[in-house]
Design a protein around this motif. Structure first.
Motif, short mmCIF file in Angstrom:
data_model
loop_
_atom_site.label_atom_id
_atom_site.label_comp_id
_atom_site.label_asym_id
_atom_site.label_seq_id
_atom_site.Cartn_x
_atom_site.Cartn_y
_atom_site.Cartn_z
N PHE A 1 64.48 48.37 117.23
CA PHE A 1 64.27 47.29 118.20
C PHE A 1 65.37 47.23 119.26
CE2 PHE A 1 64.59 42.64 119.23
CZ PHE A 1 63.43 42.58 119.99
N GLU A 2 66.63 47.28 118.84
CA GLU A 2 67.72 47.18 119.81
C GLU A 2 67.73 48.36 120.77
OE1 GLU A 2 69.52 44.62 120.21
OE2 GLU A 2 69.04 43.50 118.40
N GLU A 3 67.41 49.54 120.27
CA GLU A 3 67.37 50.73 121.13
C GLU A 3 66.19 50.64 122.10
OE1 GLU A 3 67.23 55.63 120.82
OE2 GLU A 3 67.39 54.42 119.00
N ASN A 4 65.07 50.11 121.63
CA ASN A 4 63.91 49.92 122.50
C ASN A 4 64.26 48.98 123.65
OD1 ASN A 4 61.32 49.92 123.55
ND2 ASN A 4 60.39 48.82 121.83
N ILE A 5 64.97 47.90 123.35
CA ILE A 5 65.41 46.98 124.39
C ILE A 5 66.30 47.68 125.40
CG2 ILE A 5 66.92 45.00 124.87
CD1 ILE A 5 65.82 43.62 122.44
N ALA A 6 67.28 48.42 124.90
CA ALA A 6 68.27 49.05 125.79
C ALA A 6 67.64 50.08 126.70
CB ALA A 6 69.38 49.68 124.96
N THR A 7 66.82 50.97 126.14
CA THR A 7 66.21 52.02 126.96
C THR A 7 65.18 51.44 127.93
OG1 THR A 7 64.63 52.47 125.16
CG2 THR A 7 66.58 53.87 125.30
N THR A 8 64.42 50.46 127.47
CA THR A 8 63.44 49.84 128.36
C THR A 8 64.14 49.13 129.51
OG1 THR A 8 61.90 49.52 126.51
CG2 THR A 8 61.51 48.22 128.50
N LEU B 1 55.39 46.51 122.05
CA LEU B 1 56.01 46.08 120.80
C LEU B 1 54.94 46.01 119.73
CD1 LEU B 1 58.57 43.20 121.45
CD2 LEU B 1 59.03 45.52 120.66
N GLY B 2 55.29 46.44 118.53
CA GLY B 2 54.32 46.51 117.47
C GLY B 2 53.75 47.92 117.40
N ARG B 3 52.94 48.18 116.39
CA ARG B 3 52.37 49.51 116.22
C ARG B 3 50.85 49.43 116.27
NH1 ARG B 3 54.16 52.07 110.91
NH2 ARG B 3 53.97 49.95 110.09
N ILE C 1 56.41 37.57 117.09
CA ILE C 1 56.46 36.63 118.21
C ILE C 1 57.89 36.48 118.75
CG2 ILE C 1 56.03 34.24 118.92
CD1 ILE C 1 53.92 34.15 116.63
N GLY C 2 58.84 36.29 117.85
CA GLY C 2 60.22 36.13 118.29
C GLY C 2 60.77 37.37 118.97
N GLU C 3 60.43 38.54 118.44
CA GLU C 3 60.87 39.79 119.07
C GLU C 3 60.25 39.95 120.45
OE1 GLU C 3 60.18 43.10 116.52
OE2 GLU C 3 61.90 42.66 115.22
N ALA C 4 58.97 39.57 120.59
CA ALA C 4 58.31 39.68 121.88
C ALA C 4 58.99 38.80 122.92
CB ALA C 4 56.83 39.29 121.75
N GLN C 5 59.34 37.58 122.52
CA GLN C 5 60.02 36.67 123.44
C GLN C 5 61.36 37.24 123.89
OE1 GLN C 5 61.07 32.86 121.75
NE2 GLN C 5 61.12 31.87 123.77
N ARG C 6 62.14 37.72 122.94
CA ARG C 6 63.45 38.26 123.27
C ARG C 6 63.32 39.55 124.09
NH1 ARG C 6 67.76 41.15 119.28
NH2 ARG C 6 69.15 41.80 120.96
N PHE C 7 62.41 40.43 123.69
CA PHE C 7 62.24 41.71 124.37
C PHE C 7 61.88 41.51 125.83
CE2 PHE C 7 59.75 45.37 125.72
CZ PHE C 7 60.48 46.44 125.25
N ALA C 8 60.90 40.64 126.09
CA ALA C 8 60.47 40.42 127.46
C ALA C 8 61.58 39.81 128.30
CB ALA C 8 59.24 39.51 127.47
N ALA C 9 62.33 38.88 127.72
CA ALA C 9 63.40 38.21 128.46
C ALA C 9 64.55 39.16 128.78
CB ALA C 9 63.91 37.02 127.66
#
Length: 292
Positions: A108-115, A133-135, A152-160
């Protein structure tokens, strides 16, 4: 900078409909999508997807699409689907107007950083970015859905934290058309994610999903729907119908496949509610002299 792709989906969210996103595989399938968009005055995402990239590469697929769209007045976005980090960079250099970076397989953290890095680069060139996000499993693959759904929480953080323009989520869709009864879409999950994510939501794998669930997903907050298999099967039926009557020219078979794919794409655009909305941006008259 806001481009056409962002504008289309924000209009879709305001208008309560979804824009169709469909994969091209050759000239005829690209022509079919544009002809469908012209016929029902719908905007369309023309997707360079995972099947065509190994076949011809990102550059040749883009050049093919540009060549075909030059003969059409359809409102369109050329979109890279499920691109790797390097493919996304190549697509931005080539001139794609929208890209999807697929980092869903990463931690998750790497997905955020690269995105986040790719969003920064893409936005400098006015290119929209979709992420996931998700499979999403393949059709009829044994699945424990609790491990596939988008959190849901990951989606909120990821988008922000990434600033993505659209977010693809996992809510019961699959790649392909299931032979058995499909998993019902998790409409409540879509609703909850839409409440905490500002970016329009995307569902991949819309082929084979019952119309009533598609309509419910749009009402819940999905405004881009990716479908490939249903349209590809329509194209295949056209080819098989010609060859079932005996030997025929490949061009004749593909032309009939194109006809059936146009019909299938119009059905999707009508179901998604985007038919008629291209006129909000520009005229969609068929250019004189178009030969397909």
């Amino acid at each position: 900078m806001t481009g056409l792709a962002q504008d289309l989906l924000h209009r879709a969210r305001t208008g309560g409909y979804a824009v169709g996103a469909f994969n091209m595989h050759n000239d005829e399938t690209t022509q079919a999508l544009l002809a469908a968009a012209e016929s029902c005055a719908a905007p369309v995402f023309l997707q360079v997807g995972r099947a065509v990239i190994p076949h011809m590469g990102v550059r040749k697929a883009y050049e093919m699409t540009r060549r075909v769209v030059a003969e059409s007045d359809a409102v369109h976005v050329i979109h890279l689907d499920h691109g790797s980090y390097q493919e996304v960079l190549e697509a931005i250099r080539l001139g794609f107007t929208s890209v999807m970076y697929d980092g869903a397989h990463l931690p998750f953290e790497e997905n955020i950083a690269t995105t986040r890095r790719l969003v920064s680069i893409a936005h400098d060139f006015g290119v929209a970015v979709e992420a996931e996000l998700g499979r999403i499993p393949d059709a009829d693959q044994p699945v424990e859905w609790s491990s596939y759904y988008t959190d849901i929480g990951e989606a909120q953080r990821f988008a922000a934290e990434t600033g993505v323009d659209f977010l693809a989520i996992s809510a019961g869709v699959v790649h392909g058309v299931p032979l058995s009864a499909p998993q019902p879409l998790a409409i409540d999950l879509i609703t909850k994610i839409a409440e905490v994510v500002e970016a329009p939501l995307v569902l991949h794998g819309a082929s084979g999903v019952p119309d009533s669930e598609i309509t419910a997903a749009i009402a819940a907050g999905v405004h881009k729907l990716n479908a490939d298999t249903d349209l590809r099967l329509a194209f295949r039926r056209g080819i098989e119908q010609v060859w079932a009557g005996g030997d025929g020219q490949l061009e004749t078979a593909m032309a009939h496949g194109r006809e059936l794919m146009v019909e299938a794409a119009i059905q999707k655009m009508t179901l998604y509610g985007c038919a008629g909305h291209a006129a909000e941006l520009t005229g969609t008259t068929t250019p004189a002299g178009r030969h397909w």
